[in-house]
Write an enzyme that holds these catalytic residues in place. Sequence first.
Site, short mmCIF file in Angstrom:
data_model
loop_
_atom_site.label_atom_id
_atom_site.label_comp_id
_atom_site.label_asym_id
_atom_site.label_seq_id
_atom_site.Cartn_x
_atom_site.Cartn_y
_atom_site.Cartn_z
N CYS A 55 0.82 -1.20 0.00
CA CYS A 55 0.00 0.00 0.00
C CYS A 55 0.86 1.26 0.00
O CYS A 55 1.72 1.44 -0.85
CB CYS A 55 -0.95 -0.06 1.19
SG CYS A 55 -2.39 1.01 1.06
N HIS A 56 0.67 2.15 0.95
CA HIS A 56 1.43 3.39 1.04
C HIS A 56 2.83 3.18 1.60
O HIS A 56 3.64 4.11 1.62
CB HIS A 56 0.68 4.41 1.90
CG HIS A 56 -0.51 5.01 1.23
ND1 HIS A 56 -1.67 4.31 1.03
CD2 HIS A 56 -0.71 6.24 0.71
CE1 HIS A 56 -2.56 5.07 0.42
NE2 HIS A 56 -2.00 6.26 0.21
#
Length: 192
Positions: A116-117
């Site tokens: 993800c991030h």
Amino acid sequence: MKILLLAGDYIEDYELYAPLKALEMLDIDVHIVCPDKQAGDTIQTALHIVDGWQTYSERPGHPFELEHNFSDINLDDYAGLVVPGGRFPEYQRYDQRVLDIIIHFFDQKKPVAAVCHGLQLLAAAGVLKGRSCSAFPMCKLDVIAGGGEYIDFDAFSKNVHIDGNLVSAPAYPAIGVWLREFIKLLGVKVTL
């Protein structure tokens, strides 16, 4: 075996608890650390929900009490690194201590699982140059700016991408296969 997991306030709840519990199930010791926090301090997790708006919304998740001090870690003690997502990579990418940890694992060619991030931290550390990875779609420009090739998976797919010692995935729906590939990189064998 010990694994280091980087964390901070507003880490994605699933991306903290799922790796922790899955790796514990395999008798792997997971040390979760956060800059400027000590054992006994709490970090706040967040649940990121896609609910029809132009971006995801955020709700408080479960608080998590740290058991390890960021300042006490010896990187040579760890077989691999987990870099979850959420909002914490957005501000920790400016912390050179965090970037140095990531650089160490890549220099040592130890397994790294990022989701993800979390790829924002890898991009900021400069370790994506010449590599390919997946990430949350809103992090595509971070990956490209960091010199990486962005592998475009649907954010809610169960796809992962492996490039050498790096296994990456777009978001928490892929946690199961992401962790499966990470433990393979660690050399852990699971038999049924």
